[in-house]
Design a protein around this motif. Structure first.
Motif: not given
Length: 109
Positions: A39, A42, A44, A98, A102, A106, A109
């Motif tokens: 996380g 970042g 994915s 996670w 995340y 973020h 973002d």
């Protein structure tokens, strides 16, 4: 007459099996830290799950080498399969941590 499987099961001391099974809680903590790392970094999609797979294999290798002394069948009831198995709880914990980290890191973002 008892079969050889029953005879070998009688040689297992239940308290030691429970104590050795508690070593597998290390895999739960490893899943938490791997989820936090995925996380924060970042990651994915498949890259996050690759980190989970790597963390599970590394943790299993450490348990196999340090605690089981290379003979997991003697210390863990499922043998090497039980060591490598990530477990449903650990996978769900990984995904939960996670997504939490995340979202925290973020968010803008």
């Amino acid at each position: 007459m008892s079969s050889s499987a029953e005879a070998s099961a009688q040689l297992i001391y239940p308290q030691n099996v429970l104590a050795n099974a508690s070593l597998l809680n290390v895999k739960f903590i490893s899943a938490c830290f791997a989820g936090a790392a995925a996380g924060i970094l970042g990651l994915s999609n498949l890259s996050g799950f690759a980190l989970f797979l790597a963390a599970t294999l590394l943790t299993s290798a450490c348990i196999w080498g340090v605690n089981c002394k290379g003979k997991p069948g003697k210390y863990v009831h499922g043998g090497i399969g039980e060591l490598v198995n990530p477990g449903q709880d650990n996978a769900f914990t990984f995904v939960l941590v996670w997504t939490l980290f995340y979202a925290i890191v973020h968010v803008y973002d």
